[in-house]
Scaffold this motif. Structure first.
Motif, short mmCIF file in Angstrom:
data_model
loop_
_atom_site.label_atom_id
_atom_site.label_comp_id
_atom_site.label_asym_id
_atom_site.label_seq_id
_atom_site.Cartn_x
_atom_site.Cartn_y
_atom_site.Cartn_z
N GLY A 119 8.44 17.70 -16.81
CA GLY A 119 8.74 17.56 -18.23
C GLY A 119 8.34 16.21 -18.78
N THR A 120 8.52 15.15 -17.97
CA THR A 120 8.11 13.82 -18.41
C THR A 120 6.59 13.72 -18.46
OG1 THR A 120 10.12 12.91 -17.40
CG2 THR A 120 8.38 11.35 -17.98
N GLN A 121 5.92 14.36 -17.53
CA GLN A 121 4.46 14.41 -17.61
C GLN A 121 4.02 15.08 -18.91
OE1 GLN A 121 3.49 16.39 -13.84
NE2 GLN A 121 2.58 14.48 -13.10
N ALA A 122 4.68 16.16 -19.26
CA ALA A 122 4.35 16.86 -20.51
C ALA A 122 4.53 15.94 -21.71
CB ALA A 122 5.22 18.11 -20.66
N SER A 123 5.62 15.19 -21.72
CA SER A 123 5.88 14.29 -22.85
C SER A 123 4.82 13.20 -22.94
CB SER A 123 7.27 13.66 -22.70
OG SER A 123 8.28 14.63 -22.84
N ILE A 124 4.40 12.68 -21.79
CA ILE A 124 3.36 11.64 -21.80
C ILE A 124 2.02 12.25 -22.23
CG2 ILE A 124 2.02 10.06 -20.36
CD1 ILE A 124 4.59 9.51 -18.79
N ASP A 125 1.73 13.46 -21.76
CA ASP A 125 0.51 14.15 -22.21
C ASP A 125 0.52 14.29 -23.73
OD1 ASP A 125 -0.83 14.62 -19.76
OD2 ASP A 125 0.46 16.33 -19.33
N PRO B 285 10.19 5.70 -17.76
CA PRO B 285 10.34 5.80 -19.22
C PRO B 285 10.05 4.48 -19.93
CG PRO B 285 12.18 6.85 -18.11
CD PRO B 285 11.45 6.07 -17.07
N VAL B 286 10.34 3.35 -19.28
CA VAL B 286 10.04 2.06 -19.89
C VAL B 286 8.53 1.87 -19.97
CG1 VAL B 286 10.39 -0.43 -19.75
CG2 VAL B 286 12.20 1.11 -18.96
N LEU B 287 7.83 2.14 -18.89
CA LEU B 287 6.38 1.99 -18.87
C LEU B 287 5.72 2.85 -19.95
CD1 LEU B 287 5.76 2.05 -15.00
CD2 LEU B 287 5.37 0.10 -16.53
N ALA C 199 1.82 1.41 -21.09
CA ALA C 199 1.45 1.69 -19.70
C ALA C 199 1.73 3.15 -19.38
CB ALA C 199 2.20 0.77 -18.75
N ALA C 200 1.40 4.03 -20.32
CA ALA C 200 1.69 5.46 -20.13
C ALA C 200 0.94 6.03 -18.93
CB ALA C 200 1.35 6.23 -21.39
N ASP C 201 -0.30 5.62 -18.73
CA ASP C 201 -1.06 6.13 -17.58
C ASP C 201 -0.45 5.68 -16.26
OD1 ASP C 201 -3.00 7.70 -18.85
OD2 ASP C 201 -4.25 5.96 -19.29
N GLU C 202 0.06 4.46 -16.23
CA GLU C 202 0.73 3.97 -15.02
C GLU C 202 1.99 4.79 -14.76
OE1 GLU C 202 2.80 -0.08 -13.19
OE2 GLU C 202 1.59 -0.20 -15.01
N ALA C 203 2.72 5.08 -15.82
CA ALA C 203 3.92 5.91 -15.68
C ALA C 203 3.55 7.29 -15.15
CB ALA C 203 4.63 6.03 -17.04
N TYR C 204 2.47 7.83 -15.67
CA TYR C 204 2.01 9.16 -15.24
C TYR C 204 1.64 9.15 -13.76
CZ TYR C 204 0.20 13.82 -16.38
OH TYR C 204 0.01 15.18 -16.47
N GLU C 205 0.99 8.09 -13.32
CA GLU C 205 0.60 7.98 -11.92
C GLU C 205 1.84 7.92 -11.02
OE1 GLU C 205 -1.19 7.82 -8.38
OE2 GLU C 205 -2.13 8.34 -10.30
N LYS C 206 2.87 7.21 -11.47
CA LYS C 206 4.10 7.17 -10.68
C LYS C 206 4.74 8.56 -10.60
CE LYS C 206 5.32 2.31 -11.50
NZ LYS C 206 5.36 1.91 -10.07
N THR D 27 12.38 5.54 -4.90
CA THR D 27 12.46 6.63 -5.88
C THR D 27 13.33 6.25 -7.06
OG1 THR D 27 12.11 8.33 -4.20
CG2 THR D 27 13.17 9.01 -6.24
N THR D 28 14.49 5.67 -6.79
CA THR D 28 15.38 5.25 -7.87
C THR D 28 14.70 4.23 -8.76
OG1 THR D 28 17.35 5.69 -6.52
CG2 THR D 28 17.60 4.18 -8.39
N VAL D 29 14.01 3.28 -8.17
CA VAL D 29 13.31 2.25 -8.94
C VAL D 29 12.24 2.89 -9.82
CG1 VAL D 29 11.81 0.23 -8.83
CG2 VAL D 29 13.76 0.43 -7.26
N MET D 30 11.46 3.81 -9.26
CA MET D 30 10.38 4.44 -10.02
C MET D 30 10.92 5.26 -11.19
SD MET D 30 7.80 5.59 -6.94
CE MET D 30 6.67 6.47 -8.00
N VAL D 31 11.95 6.04 -10.94
CA VAL D 31 12.48 6.89 -12.00
C VAL D 31 13.09 6.05 -13.11
CG1 VAL D 31 14.16 8.69 -12.53
CG2 VAL D 31 12.85 8.82 -10.42
N SER D 32 13.64 4.90 -12.78
CA SER D 32 14.20 4.04 -13.82
C SER D 32 13.10 3.36 -14.63
CB SER D 32 15.13 2.99 -13.21
OG SER D 32 14.39 1.99 -12.52
N GLN D 33 11.97 3.09 -14.00
CA GLN D 33 10.91 2.33 -14.67
C GLN D 33 9.94 3.20 -15.47
OE1 GLN D 33 9.03 -0.03 -11.60
NE2 GLN D 33 10.62 -1.61 -11.68
#
Length: 400
Positions: A219-225, A184-186, A191-198, A176-182
């Motif tokens: 909220g992050t999903q909303a920003s990527i949308d 915003p970078v993605l 790689a916005a769709d990959e970030a959304y999938e995570k 979880t920590t790894v995913m949440v850190s990665q």
């Protein structure tokens, strides 16, 4: 799980756009106290939901100012208050709590992380990175320091370094920590769709195991949308996130930005009405008032912004470059000055809004050459933000 929760809390604070709001404004000119004994303001004795504990910590620190544990606890509390209230004075109180270690070469690890966080709040990103790297030389498995470093590299646009730092987490941190850190970078490197999938993966487990993470996920999903021009989905997710965390000023500001991008200024005034203490909210309200042709409100808000900026300068700092540039371009009709400020700010931080500020000002100032480094940076990063792409297209057509 306890360690995971602590790191997630750090990440939630870390992901919030670092935008320094100024203190509430006053109509009169700054007043010089009559004597050193005059009390100008008493420090708050409350910390949101834990006022008694915070008051106790402050008392202990006052009695033993060289105690690093008391100092760290006080600084953490003040930083949290500053984040919750969008009031940078609390960051000053936090620095005062750890002042004894501000220039120390090897202070306790917790002090180093707090010192780096305060430097980040002051937009001294390079100094914060140096602090964290020095700490990690001593403690290479400090997960919190690594996630802070990932964020700092992301903010400064050093995406390769950010990704490399996040990969170090994979060696010892939980998934979880790894995913949440990665994530915003993605979202910034094509790689916005990959970030959304995570985010979708996290949303399956977070409500039960980490409910405090759910508002950030949505909220992050909303920003990527919004980034990908999925307007209806973005609006739905912003609204959902606000039902989960109605007091989140950063979330409200991000939603207001979205509403303005998609020509909906009227809801912005209601959304941000209670947050005029936050400079970002104040600016967005002024832009909305201008679009709605509410002249009286616009004049009041502009005057307030100008006073805020002057107060910041009187404190020896500069207004947030992203805010000042947008003010100069949108409200003060000074694209040349807006471009100067945006370019200076972009040297410090390179988030999407920082790049947008330069490109928008360059177009209005008819100075495409000034925007070339930003154009190259955006293209190299493969950022998928629809607004940036449109600006690149306009710059390309204007240069032909």
């Amino acid at each position: 799980m306890k360690q995971t929760s602590a790191l997630v809390a750090t990440l939630l604070v870390m992901q919030v756009c670092v935008s320094l709001a100024s203190s509430p404004t006053y109509a009169q000119k700054p007043r010089v106290p009559a004597s050193d004994d005059e009390v100008l303001q008493r420090l708050p004795k409350t910390l949101s939901l834990n006022r008694d504990r915070m008051a106790t910590i402050r008392e202990k620190l006052a009695a033993d100012p060289s105690n690093s544990q008391f100092a760290a606890a006080a600084a953490k509390g003040f930083i949290r208050m500053g984040n919750e209230e969008s009031d940078p004075r609390f960051y000053g109180y936090a620095r005062a709590a750890i002042e004894a270690w501000w220039t120390a070469e090897s202070p306790p690890a917790e002090i180093v992380k707090l010192r780096a966080k305060l430097k980040e709040k002051d937009h001294k990103y390079r100094e914060a990175i140096v602090d964290l790297k020095n700490l990690l030389d001593r403690q290479p498995s400090d997960a919190q320091a690594w996630v802070e470093l990932v964020n700092l590299y992301r903010v400064t646009g050093e995406y390769e370094e950010a990704w490399s730092a996040s990969q170090h987490l994979e060696e010892f941190a939980d998934a979880t920590t790894v995913m949440v850190s990665q994530i915003p970078v993605l979202a910034n490197i094509g790689a916005a769709d990959e970030a959304y999938e995570k985010l979708q993966q996290l949303l399956k487990i977070a409500p039960e195991k980490m409910p405090e993470l759910v508002p950030w996920i949505v909220g992050t999903q909303a920003s990527i949308d919004a980034m990908l021009h999925r307007v209806e989905a973005a609006d739905t997710n912003f609204r959902k996130a606000l039902t989960l965390d109605s007091g989140n000023i950063h979330l409200k500001r991000t939603y207001a930005d979205f509403l303005l991008d998609f020509q909906q200024p009227a809801p912005v005034l209601k959304l941000l009405a209670e947050h005029e203490n936050d400079n970002g909210c104040l600016l967005l309200m002024a832009i909305a008032a201008k679009r709605l042709r509410q002249t009286e409100l616009l004049d009041r808000l502009k005057e307030k912004i100008e006073v805020r900026f002057e107060e910041i300068r009187l404190r020896g700092s500069k207004p947030h470059g992203r805010f000042e540039s947008r003010y100069q371009l949108t409200l003060n009709r000074n694209p040349k000055r807006a471009l100067e400020v945006a370019l200076e700010n972009w040297q410090l931080q390179k988030e999407i809004r920082d790049s947008r500020a330069v490109l928008e000002a360059a177009l209005e100032a008819d100075d495409q050459a000034a925007a070339e480094p930003i154009v190259d940076f955006v293209k190299a990063s493969d950022c998928e933000d629809f607004a940036l792409i449109k600006l690149l297209e306009r710059l390309g057509s204007d240069s032909e």
